[in-house]
Scaffold this motif. Sequence first.
Motif, PDB file in Angstrom:
ATOM      1  N   ARG A 109       0.822  -1.214   0.000  1.00 44.40           N
ATOM      2  CA  ARG A 109       0.000   0.000   0.000  1.00 44.40           C
ATOM      3  C   ARG A 109       0.853   1.260   0.000  1.00 44.40           C
ATOM      4  O   ARG A 109       0.438   2.305  -0.504  1.00 44.40           O
ATOM      5  CB  ARG A 109      -0.931   0.001   1.220  1.00 44.40           C
ATOM      6  CG  ARG A 109      -2.082  -0.966   1.120  1.00 44.40           C
ATOM      7  CD  ARG A 109      -3.163  -0.656   2.142  1.00 44.40           C
ATOM      8  NE  ARG A 109      -2.708  -0.810   3.518  1.00 44.40           N
ATOM      9  CZ  ARG A 109      -2.814  -1.957   4.193  1.00 44.40           C
ATOM     10  NH1 ARG A 109      -3.349  -3.020   3.622  1.00 44.40           N
ATOM     11  NH2 ARG A 109      -2.396  -2.039   5.441  1.00 44.40           N
ATOM     12  N   HIS A 110       2.033   1.188   0.600  1.00 43.90           N
ATOM     13  CA  HIS A 110       2.842   2.388   0.804  1.00 43.90           C
ATOM     14  C   HIS A 110       4.126   2.416  -0.014  1.00 43.90           C
ATOM     15  O   HIS A 110       4.785   3.457  -0.086  1.00 43.90           O
ATOM     16  CB  HIS A 110       3.210   2.509   2.288  1.00 43.90           C
ATOM     17  CG  HIS A 110       2.050   2.429   3.216  1.00 43.90           C
ATOM     18  ND1 HIS A 110       1.227   3.503   3.465  1.00 43.90           N
ATOM     19  CD2 HIS A 110       1.548   1.388   3.932  1.00 43.90           C
ATOM     20  CE1 HIS A 110       0.279   3.140   4.317  1.00 43.90           C
ATOM     21  NE2 HIS A 110       0.444   1.866   4.608  1.00 43.90           N
TER      22      HIS A 110
ATOM     23  N   THR B 284       6.156   4.222   7.567  1.00 45.46           N
ATOM     24  CA  THR B 284       5.426   2.971   7.380  1.00 45.46           C
ATOM     25  C   THR B 284       5.933   2.246   6.142  1.00 45.46           C
ATOM     26  O   THR B 284       6.040   1.012   6.126  1.00 45.46           O
ATOM     27  CB  THR B 284       3.919   3.257   7.255  1.00 45.46           C
ATOM     28  OG1 THR B 284       3.481   3.988   8.400  1.00 45.46           O
ATOM     29  CG2 THR B 284       3.116   1.973   7.136  1.00 45.46           C
ATOM     30  N   ALA B 285       6.260   3.001   5.103  1.00 36.48           N
ATOM     31  CA  ALA B 285       6.770   2.398   3.873  1.00 36.48           C
ATOM     32  C   ALA B 285       8.071   1.638   4.120  1.00 36.48           C
ATOM     33  O   ALA B 285       8.298   0.576   3.519  1.00 36.48           O
ATOM     34  CB  ALA B 285       6.994   3.484   2.817  1.00 36.48           C
TER      35      ALA B 285
ATOM     36  N   TRP C 223      -0.180  -5.074  12.341  1.00 37.62           N
ATOM     37  CA  TRP C 223       0.462  -3.755  12.373  1.00 37.62           C
ATOM     38  C   TRP C 223       0.090  -2.923  11.149  1.00 37.62           C
ATOM     39  O   TRP C 223      -0.170  -1.717  11.257  1.00 37.62           O
ATOM     40  CB  TRP C 223       1.977  -3.900  12.444  1.00 37.62           C
ATOM     41  CG  TRP C 223       2.668  -2.575  12.609  1.00 37.62           C
ATOM     42  CD1 TRP C 223       2.782  -1.837  13.749  1.00 37.62           C
ATOM     43  CD2 TRP C 223       3.303  -1.811  11.573  1.00 37.62           C
ATOM     44  NE1 TRP C 223       3.446  -0.667  13.498  1.00 37.62           N
ATOM     45  CE2 TRP C 223       3.778  -0.625  12.176  1.00 37.62           C
ATOM     46  CE3 TRP C 223       3.515  -2.024  10.219  1.00 37.62           C
ATOM     47  CZ2 TRP C 223       4.466   0.346  11.451  1.00 37.62           C
ATOM     48  CZ3 TRP C 223       4.188  -1.053   9.487  1.00 37.62           C
ATOM     49  CH2 TRP C 223       4.662   0.118  10.105  1.00 37.62           C
ATOM     50  N   LEU C 224       0.046  -3.560   9.974  1.00 39.61           N
ATOM     51  CA  LEU C 224      -0.246  -2.836   8.738  1.00 39.61           C
ATOM     52  C   LEU C 224      -1.730  -2.509   8.564  1.00 39.61           C
ATOM     53  O   LEU C 224      -2.086  -1.700   7.703  1.00 39.61           O
ATOM     54  CB  LEU C 224       0.213  -3.650   7.527  1.00 39.61           C
ATOM     55  CG  LEU C 224       1.713  -3.612   7.204  1.00 39.61           C
ATOM     56  CD1 LEU C 224       2.037  -4.658   6.135  1.00 39.61           C
ATOM     57  CD2 LEU C 224       2.160  -2.233   6.749  1.00 39.61           C
ATOM     58  N   ALA C 225      -2.606  -3.123   9.352  1.00 43.59           N
ATOM     59  CA  ALA C 225      -4.041  -2.891   9.205  1.00 43.59           C
ATOM     60  C   ALA C 225      -4.353  -1.402   9.328  1.00 43.59           C
ATOM     61  O   ALA C 225      -3.817  -0.714  10.210  1.00 43.59           O
ATOM     62  CB  ALA C 225      -4.809  -3.676  10.258  1.00 43.59           C
ATOM     63  N   PRO C 226      -5.189  -0.857   8.453  1.00 41.76           N
ATOM     64  CA  PRO C 226      -5.511   0.573   8.521  1.00 41.76           C
ATOM     65  C   PRO C 226      -5.970   1.020   9.900  1.00 41.76           C
ATOM     66  O   PRO C 226      -5.665   2.137  10.328  1.00 41.76           O
ATOM     67  CB  PRO C 226      -6.615   0.727   7.471  1.00 41.76           C
ATOM     68  CG  PRO C 226      -6.341  -0.360   6.480  1.00 41.76           C
ATOM     69  CD  PRO C 226      -5.825  -1.517   7.293  1.00 41.76           C
TER      70      PRO C 226
ATOM     71  N   ALA D 217      -3.685  10.881  11.730  1.00 46.11           N
ATOM     72  CA  ALA D 217      -2.414  11.530  11.416  1.00 46.11           C
ATOM     73  C   ALA D 217      -1.345  10.542  10.961  1.00 46.11           C
ATOM     74  O   ALA D 217      -0.216  10.931  10.671  1.00 46.11           O
ATOM     75  CB  ALA D 217      -1.908  12.301  12.635  1.00 46.11           C
ATOM     76  N   GLY D 218      -1.702   9.251  10.906  1.00 44.08           N
ATOM     77  CA  GLY D 218      -0.753   8.230  10.478  1.00 44.08           C
ATOM     78  C   GLY D 218       0.096   7.651  11.575  1.00 44.08           C
ATOM     79  O   GLY D 218       0.992   6.843  11.307  1.00 44.08           O
ATOM     80  N   ALA D 219      -0.167   8.024  12.833  1.00 41.94           N
ATOM     81  CA  ALA D 219       0.601   7.483  13.955  1.00 41.94           C
ATOM     82  C   ALA D 219       0.089   6.096  14.317  1.00 41.94           C
ATOM     83  O   ALA D 219      -1.119   5.851  14.345  1.00 41.94           O
ATOM     84  CB  ALA D 219       0.500   8.408  15.162  1.00 41.94           C
ATOM     85  N   GLN D 220       1.003   5.179  14.601  1.00 42.86           N
ATOM     86  CA  GLN D 220       0.605   3.820  14.947  1.00 42.86           C
ATOM     87  C   GLN D 220      -0.048   3.782  16.320  1.00 42.86           C
ATOM     88  O   GLN D 220       0.361   4.479  17.232  1.00 42.86           O
ATOM     89  CB  GLN D 220       1.814   2.893  14.914  1.00 42.86           C
ATOM     90  CG  GLN D 220       2.892   3.247  15.915  1.00 42.86           C
ATOM     91  CD  GLN D 220       4.129   2.362  15.794  1.00 42.86           C
ATOM     92  OE1 GLN D 220       4.174   1.442  14.998  1.00 42.86           O
ATOM     93  NE2 GLN D 220       5.129   2.635  16.600  1.00 42.86           N
ATOM     94  N   ARG D 221      -1.056   2.930  16.451  1.00 44.53           N
ATOM     95  CA  ARG D 221      -1.702   2.741  17.748  1.00 44.53           C
ATOM     96  C   ARG D 221      -0.965   1.690  18.577  1.00 44.53           C
ATOM     97  O   ARG D 221      -0.864   1.799  19.798  1.00 44.53           O
ATOM     98  CB  ARG D 221      -3.160   2.323  17.545  1.00 44.53           C
ATOM     99  CG  ARG D 221      -3.992   3.324  16.740  1.00 44.53           C
ATOM    100  CD  ARG D 221      -5.439   2.887  16.654  1.00 44.53           C
ATOM    101  NE  ARG D 221      -6.187   3.669  15.681  1.00 44.53           N
ATOM    102  CZ  ARG D 221      -6.702   4.869  15.923  1.00 44.53           C
ATOM    103  NH1 ARG D 221      -6.546   5.423  17.113  1.00 44.53           N
ATOM    104  NH2 ARG D 221      -7.367   5.510  14.983  1.00 44.53           N
TER     105      ARG D 221
END
Length: 232
Positions: A31-32, A129-130, A210-213, A219-223
């Motif tokens: 995706r990235h 993420t990429a 981890w990659l799941a939307p 803002a694109g920060a990981q949860r």
Amino acid sequence: MPQNEFGQPVGEPLPGWQARPPVIPVTLTGRHVRLEPLTAAHAGILYAPMVLESDPRIWTYYPYSPTMTRAEFDACIAVQLRNPAGAAHAIMAPDGAGLGFASFLRIDPPNGSVEVGGIVYSSALQRTTAATEAMILMARHVFDDLGYRRYEWKCDSCNEPSKAAATRLGFTYEGRHRNAMVYKPPNRDTDWFSITGAEWPALSAAYDAWLAPGNFDAAGAQRRSLGDLTRS
């Protein structure tokens, strides 16, 4: 532990094992990020982002100067392409911008073993993420597409970011080869990490999570961090 006819301990059997297909350069799309077979033509795409526009520290643990001329960078790309046991890939943004390169190395189909290495990320790719997805795409290709049983990661023992990346991705530390290389010109001790086929299903699920939307906010920060997921 299994024993042979003499009562000596031996390794676990591998019923039905066959040599795996060779690892060759292929296009891997996420995706990235997209990985594609590295060619000499990529030098013109990668030179500016990797040399002119990047922090020179990205080249510290590689036998290349951070101030390479275009001709020297062309030679660097040629080295990646000449490796007879390697499969070099350019790392590209979805819009076609060059981001870095990485290779499959030490390709050993009879034993189902391969290394990921020669990884150089431009400053624009680092800590994105990429960047992580590129490594996930390569691992998936080795295990899911080709059925390999061992995936290696090796780095300079002084390269703390590389060691941290290997751990975050779920590689297991195996040890240190002392006085392994002379380059640039200091001594290099090399640290070895690996993932085995038996470990792969759990790591694959961690990568998916981890990659799941839903794992990223607006803002694109990981949860939840990848390291937390691969340690679970």
